[in-house]
Design a protein around this motif. Structure first.
Motif, PDB file in Angstrom:
ATOM      1  N   PHE A 100       0.830  -1.201   0.000  1.00 53.02           N
ATOM      2  CA  PHE A 100       0.000   0.000   0.000  1.00 53.02           C
ATOM      3  C   PHE A 100       0.872   1.262   0.000  1.00 53.02           C
ATOM      4  CE2 PHE A 100      -2.104   3.360   2.437  1.00 53.02           C
ATOM      5  CZ  PHE A 100      -3.308   3.489   1.766  1.00 53.02           C
ATOM      6  N   THR A 101       1.905   1.260   0.838  1.00 57.65           N
ATOM      7  CA  THR A 101       2.809   2.413   0.929  1.00 57.65           C
ATOM      8  C   THR A 101       3.585   2.622  -0.368  1.00 57.65           C
ATOM      9  OG1 THR A 101       3.050   1.984   3.310  1.00 57.65           O
ATOM     10  CG2 THR A 101       4.654   3.465   2.279  1.00 57.65           C
ATOM     11  N   LEU A 102       4.060   1.543  -0.951  1.00 64.87           N
ATOM     12  CA  LEU A 102       4.845   1.651  -2.188  1.00 64.87           C
ATOM     13  C   LEU A 102       4.005   2.155  -3.356  1.00 64.87           C
ATOM     14  CD1 LEU A 102       7.026  -1.601  -2.007  1.00 64.87           C
ATOM     15  CD2 LEU A 102       7.784   0.761  -1.693  1.00 64.87           C
ATOM     16  N   PHE A 103       2.735   1.779  -3.393  1.00 67.85           N
ATOM     17  CA  PHE A 103       1.890   2.165  -4.514  1.00 67.85           C
ATOM     18  C   PHE A 103       1.315   3.575  -4.347  1.00 67.85           C
ATOM     19  CE2 PHE A 103       1.960  -2.230  -5.847  1.00 67.85           C
ATOM     20  CZ  PHE A 103       1.764  -2.150  -7.217  1.00 67.85           C
ATOM     21  N   LEU A 104       0.876   3.927  -3.134  1.00 66.55           N
ATOM     22  CA  LEU A 104       0.193   5.204  -2.938  1.00 66.55           C
ATOM     23  C   LEU A 104       1.070   6.272  -2.297  1.00 66.55           C
ATOM     24  CD1 LEU A 104      -3.336   4.007  -1.752  1.00 66.55           C
ATOM     25  CD2 LEU A 104      -2.605   4.700  -4.031  1.00 66.55           C
ATOM     26  N   GLY A 105       2.135   5.849  -1.598  1.00 71.49           N
ATOM     27  CA  GLY A 105       3.016   6.816  -0.962  1.00 71.49           C
ATOM     28  C   GLY A 105       3.632   7.826  -1.913  1.00 71.49           C
ATOM     29  N   PRO A 106       4.094   7.421  -3.102  1.00 74.55           N
ATOM     30  CA  PRO A 106       4.721   8.378  -4.016  1.00 74.55           C
ATOM     31  C   PRO A 106       3.825   9.542  -4.425  1.00 74.55           C
ATOM     32  CG  PRO A 106       5.285   6.146  -4.662  1.00 74.55           C
ATOM     33  CD  PRO A 106       4.259   6.029  -3.573  1.00 74.55           C
ATOM     34  N   PHE A 107       2.492   9.370  -4.364  1.00 74.57           N
ATOM     35  CA  PHE A 107       1.596  10.464  -4.728  1.00 74.57           C
ATOM     36  C   PHE A 107       1.753  11.654  -3.781  1.00 74.57           C
ATOM     37  CE2 PHE A 107      -0.624   6.909  -6.777  1.00 74.57           C
ATOM     38  CZ  PHE A 107      -0.862   7.452  -8.025  1.00 74.57           C
ATOM     39  N   THR A 108       2.274  11.408  -2.580  1.00 75.07           N
ATOM     40  CA  THR A 108       2.484  12.495  -1.614  1.00 75.07           C
ATOM     41  C   THR A 108       3.501  13.504  -2.132  1.00 75.07           C
ATOM     42  OG1 THR A 108       2.106  10.836   0.117  1.00 75.07           O
ATOM     43  CG2 THR A 108       2.944  12.970   0.821  1.00 75.07           C
ATOM     44  N   PHE A 109       4.374  13.083  -3.015  1.00 77.62           N
ATOM     45  CA  PHE A 109       5.427  13.951  -3.535  1.00 77.62           C
ATOM     46  C   PHE A 109       4.961  14.777  -4.739  1.00 77.62           C
ATOM     47  CE2 PHE A 109       7.402  10.582  -1.207  1.00 77.62           C
ATOM     48  CZ  PHE A 109       8.517  11.144  -0.615  1.00 77.62           C
ATOM     49  N   PHE A 110       3.712  14.569  -5.172  1.00 82.32           N
ATOM     50  CA  PHE A 110       3.205  15.285  -6.338  1.00 82.32           C
ATOM     51  C   PHE A 110       1.854  15.899  -6.003  1.00 82.32           C
ATOM     52  CE2 PHE A 110       5.645  11.555  -7.705  1.00 82.32           C
ATOM     53  CZ  PHE A 110       6.657  12.170  -8.414  1.00 82.32           C
ATOM     54  N   ASN A 111       1.320  16.662  -6.937  1.00 78.99           N
ATOM     55  CA  ASN A 111      -0.021  17.208  -6.802  1.00 78.99           C
ATOM     56  C   ASN A 111      -0.981  16.315  -7.575  1.00 78.99           C
ATOM     57  OD1 ASN A 111       0.598  19.530  -5.263  1.00 78.99           O
ATOM     58  ND2 ASN A 111       1.390  20.526  -7.099  1.00 78.99           N
ATOM     59  N   VAL A 112      -2.032  15.885  -6.889  1.00 79.83           N
ATOM     60  CA  VAL A 112      -2.999  14.991  -7.523  1.00 79.83           C
ATOM     61  C   VAL A 112      -4.389  15.593  -7.415  1.00 79.83           C
ATOM     62  CG1 VAL A 112      -1.695  12.894  -7.162  1.00 79.83           C
ATOM     63  CG2 VAL A 112      -3.212  13.698  -5.367  1.00 79.83           C
ATOM     64  N   GLN A 113      -5.234  15.255  -8.355  1.00 87.04           N
ATOM     65  CA  GLN A 113      -6.615  15.703  -8.371  1.00 87.04           C
ATOM     66  C   GLN A 113      -7.512  14.500  -8.634  1.00 87.04           C
ATOM     67  OE1 GLN A 113      -8.000  18.762  -8.039  1.00 87.04           O
ATOM     68  NE2 GLN A 113      -6.105  19.909  -7.744  1.00 87.04           N
ATOM     69  N   LYS A 114      -8.628  14.469  -7.985  1.00 80.06           N
ATOM     70  CA  LYS A 114      -9.617  13.438  -8.271  1.00 80.06           C
ATOM     71  C   LYS A 114     -10.467  13.862  -9.461  1.00 80.06           C
ATOM     72  CE  LYS A 114     -11.260  10.420  -4.671  1.00 80.06           C
ATOM     73  NZ  LYS A 114     -12.384  10.151  -3.770  1.00 80.06           N
ATOM     74  N   THR A 115     -10.815  12.918 -10.319  1.00 81.38           N
ATOM     75  CA  THR A 115     -11.694  13.231 -11.427  1.00 81.38           C
ATOM     76  C   THR A 115     -13.145  13.115 -10.979  1.00 81.38           C
ATOM     77  OG1 THR A 115     -11.856  10.955 -12.198  1.00 81.38           O
ATOM     78  CG2 THR A 115      -9.995  12.278 -13.023  1.00 81.38           C
ATOM     79  N   LYS A 116     -13.999  13.788 -11.673  1.00 81.48           N
ATOM     80  CA  LYS A 116     -15.420  13.767 -11.349  1.00 81.48           C
ATOM     81  C   LYS A 116     -15.977  12.358 -11.424  1.00 81.48           C
ATOM     82  CE  LYS A 116     -19.847  15.496 -13.061  1.00 81.48           C
ATOM     83  NZ  LYS A 116     -20.506  16.370 -14.067  1.00 81.48           N
ATOM     84  N   TYR A 117     -15.576  11.610 -12.450  1.00 76.04           N
ATOM     85  CA  TYR A 117     -16.127  10.270 -12.644  1.00 76.04           C
ATOM     86  C   TYR A 117     -15.642   9.301 -11.569  1.00 76.04           C
ATOM     87  CZ  TYR A 117     -17.343  12.317 -17.105  1.00 76.04           C
ATOM     88  OH  TYR A 117     -17.854  13.150 -18.069  1.00 76.04           O
ATOM     89  N   LEU A 118     -14.420   9.478 -11.087  1.00 73.80           N
ATOM     90  CA  LEU A 118     -13.921   8.632 -10.014  1.00 73.80           C
ATOM     91  C   LEU A 118     -14.680   8.915  -8.722  1.00 73.80           C
ATOM     92  CD1 LEU A 118     -11.884   6.487  -9.217  1.00 73.80           C
ATOM     93  CD2 LEU A 118     -10.245   8.309  -8.701  1.00 73.80           C
ATOM     94  N   GLN A 119     -15.001  10.177  -8.484  1.00 72.52           N
ATOM     95  CA  GLN A 119     -15.791  10.533  -7.311  1.00 72.52           C
ATOM     96  C   GLN A 119     -17.172   9.898  -7.375  1.00 72.52           C
ATOM     97  OE1 GLN A 119     -15.819  14.798  -6.650  1.00 72.52           O
ATOM     98  NE2 GLN A 119     -13.821  14.985  -7.617  1.00 72.52           N
ATOM     99  N   ILE A 120     -17.795   9.968  -8.533  1.00 72.28           N
ATOM    100  CA  ILE A 120     -19.124   9.390  -8.689  1.00 72.28           C
ATOM    101  C   ILE A 120     -19.071   7.874  -8.489  1.00 72.28           C
ATOM    102  CG2 ILE A 120     -20.984   8.970 -10.344  1.00 72.28           C
ATOM    103  CD1 ILE A 120     -20.367  11.702 -11.554  1.00 72.28           C
ATOM    104  N   LEU A 121     -18.043   7.231  -9.032  1.00 74.27           N
ATOM    105  CA  LEU A 121     -17.908   5.781  -8.912  1.00 74.27           C
ATOM    106  C   LEU A 121     -17.750   5.348  -7.460  1.00 74.27           C
ATOM    107  CD1 LEU A 121     -17.598   2.997 -10.182  1.00 74.27           C
ATOM    108  CD2 LEU A 121     -15.141   3.472 -10.436  1.00 74.27           C
ATOM    109  N   THR A 122     -16.861   6.020  -6.713  1.00 73.54           N
ATOM    110  CA  THR A 122     -16.650   5.642  -5.315  1.00 73.54           C
ATOM    111  C   THR A 122     -17.892   5.918  -4.482  1.00 73.54           C
ATOM    112  OG1 THR A 122     -15.653   7.822  -4.885  1.00 73.54           O
ATOM    113  CG2 THR A 122     -14.167   6.019  -5.434  1.00 73.54           C
ATOM    114  N   SER A 123     -18.589   6.997  -4.794  1.00 71.86           N
ATOM    115  CA  SER A 123     -19.821   7.300  -4.067  1.00 71.86           C
ATOM    116  C   SER A 123     -20.884   6.239  -4.340  1.00 71.86           C
ATOM    117  CB  SER A 123     -20.335   8.685  -4.483  1.00 71.86           C
ATOM    118  OG  SER A 123     -21.529   8.995  -3.810  1.00 71.86           O
TER     119      SER A 123
END
Length: 508
Positions: free
Chosen positions: A227-250
């Motif tokens: 989990f740390t190896l896959f998602l940890g690197p995103f902490t070093f960058f700027n990320v944005q959620k897409t509208k469709y991903l938000q709708i899917l998770t909801s």
């Protein structure tokens, strides 16, 4: 000030508390009905999955009374934040007009200025507002995030304490995320087809085998590393959620909640319910308090949610209706859970009671419910991590200063990522993490900060617009006694939880 990504109403129940330093526009407007749905969706989320076990441990009667009271307290402080939002709009609008008046005075040689100091400082701004024909300066037109409100109404110490509270809360969020995902994966992948649901699920412990000689706790740590190896690197960058991903998770979240409630009701209706919860158990109140505070959390995301509502005339009633619906939904979820499963079999995350179960739960549904937290939480982890990183930058930011590349791109991401991963490595007790986060940082965000915001905003508005000015979005709890009651409750809860932890862990 360095800002962080503003939350969308479609985000999970762990919304990103945007700390924008400037006023931002509202974006696309939506109707009050849509706002009601968004707010309901904002409050109810993955945090609710830890409530059933807390309900069972505290007893159904005590739990019901406490959750009703905490819903009332959360509603009260939500109205405090809405009032502070209106006051912040009025304050910034007045400052803008004051600047325009000053610019106009410089360009006009014939403008007569009053020589009376009181009239110049108090009456002229009010008259200038009236001349501009604005009937209600307290209209919530522009989005002012809580970081900006803190800068308007608090002194420097108060602003720093505000950001400190937000940072602690976000650390708790990340630790919860980093624990929930590996825990769910262990429950799904270590399940053997020979076991059944119910009590056996609750009796599993960390030393039980998972794959051959690898224990469940070892599998948990392996998944945490992945989990740390896959998602940890995103902490070093700027990320944005897409509208469709938000709708899917909801959508996934609501499908999961509905399935669990319906299946529990069916099992209870068939007379197969195993739960016999006690009426009251004082020892479980501490965890229940923290879990409920965490599950009602929405105050830090209200500016991004409330401002785009097109018609705000009945905003207070809209918020009240939302809290009634949320309270009803939480009660339904928890009561079906505690009467369907025995107290000993309820897992820290309720979805795990359905994962891999047969014949009570079809295999496909079992895997969907077991993996549901993995997908939804994993999409939110980078957003919360970037938000925490940006708030660290804001806390230490100096006007006009910049950070060296090493500090900006390496140090801040590391101090954001490492502590919650260490916490998740040391413990996999999700209910305890949620309880502590809600009892301390959640206590500050949900009670202390809104109380001070509304108190200070009322004083500042009286100075600028006069004591007789009327804020149309003023909280129904307008007496100052309610503010002191909230603060007294927050301090009492802090003392109770702390004393309980000391007595329990210290064996005193």
């Amino acid at each position: 000030m360095i800002g962080s990504p503003a939350p969308s109403p479609l985000l999970d129940s762990y919304p990103t508390p945007a700390m924008a330093g400037d006023i931002t526009d509202t974006g696309e407007l939506y109707s009050p009905f849509v706002g009601l749905i968004y707010m309901f969706n904002l409050i109810v989320g993955t945090g609710a999955l830890t409530m059933p076990k807390a309900f069972a441990n505290a007893g159904w009667l005590v739990s019901l009374i406490l959750i009703i009271f905490l819903a009332f307290m959360s509603y009260m402080t939500t109205t405090f934040v809405v009032e502070a939002m209106a006051a912040a709009n009025a304050q910034l609008r007045w400052k803008k007009w004051e600047k325009e008046e000053a610019d106009s005075s410089e360009n006009s040689d014939n403008e007569s200025l009053s020589t009376d100091g009181y009239e110049n400082s108090e009456i002229r701004p009010i008259l200038s507002v009236q001349r501009r024909g604005l009937s209600d300066p307290y209209e919530i037109i522009e989005r002012v995030e809580m970081g900006q409100m803190a800068s308007l109404f608090f002194n420097k110490v108060g602003v720093n304490l505000f950001y400190f509270c937000i940072i602690v809360y976000l650390y708790g969020d990340l630790a919860i995320y980093a624990t929930a995902v590996p825990l769910s994966l262990v429950q799904v992948t270590c399940f053997s087809g020979n076991e059944s649901c119910g009590t056996q699920a609750g009796e599993k412990n960390d030393t039980d085998p998972c794959w051959g000689n690898i224990r469940r706790i070892d599998a948990y740590r392996i998944y945490l590393a992945v989990f740390t190896l896959f998602l940890g690197p995103f902490t070093f960058f700027n990320v944005q959620k897409t509208k469709y991903l938000q709708i899917l998770t909801s959508l996934m979240r609501w499908i999961a909640f509905i399935i669990m409630i319906v299946m529990a009701l069916i099992r209870i209706g068939e007379g197969k319910g195993e739960g016999k919860p006690p009426m009251a158990d004082v020892s479980g109140i501490q965890n229940l308090f923290g879990v409920c505070v965490y599950s009602f959390m929405c105050q830090h995301s209200l500016p991004s949610l409330i401002t785009p509502v097109s018609k705000k005339k009945h905003l207070t009633g809209l918020v009240l209706l939302d809290y009634i619906l949320v309270l009803s939904f939480y009660s339904l979820l928890c009561f079906t859970a505690i009467f369907c499963f025995s107290s000993g079999s309820l897992m820290d995350m309720y979805t795990l009671n359905f994962s891999g179960c047969s014949p009570f739960v079809p295999v496909v549904i079992g895997y969907f419910l077991g993996l549901f937290p993995v997908f939804t939480i994993s999409t939110n982890f980078p957003i919360i991590a970037v938000t925490l990183r940006n708030n660290w930058k804001t806390l230490f930011h100096r006007e006009g200063g910049t950070y060296p590349w090493l500090v900006d791109r390496i140090v801040f991401p590391l101090i954001t990522l490492v502590p919650p991963i260490i916490v998740a490595l040391c413990t996999n007790h999700l209910e305890i993490l949620v309880s502590i986060t809600g009892s301390y940082a959640g206590n500050g965000i949900q009670y202390v900060i809104p109380a001070f915001l509304v108190f200070c905003s009322r004083k500042d508005s009286a100075l600028v617009y006069g004591p007789d000015s009327r804020n149309k979005h003023r909280s129904p709890f307008k007496q100052v006694g309610w503010v002191w009651f909230v603060l007294f409750w927050a301090v009492s809860c802090f003392i109770y939880v702390t004393a309980n932890i000391i007595l329990t862990d210290g064996n005193l």
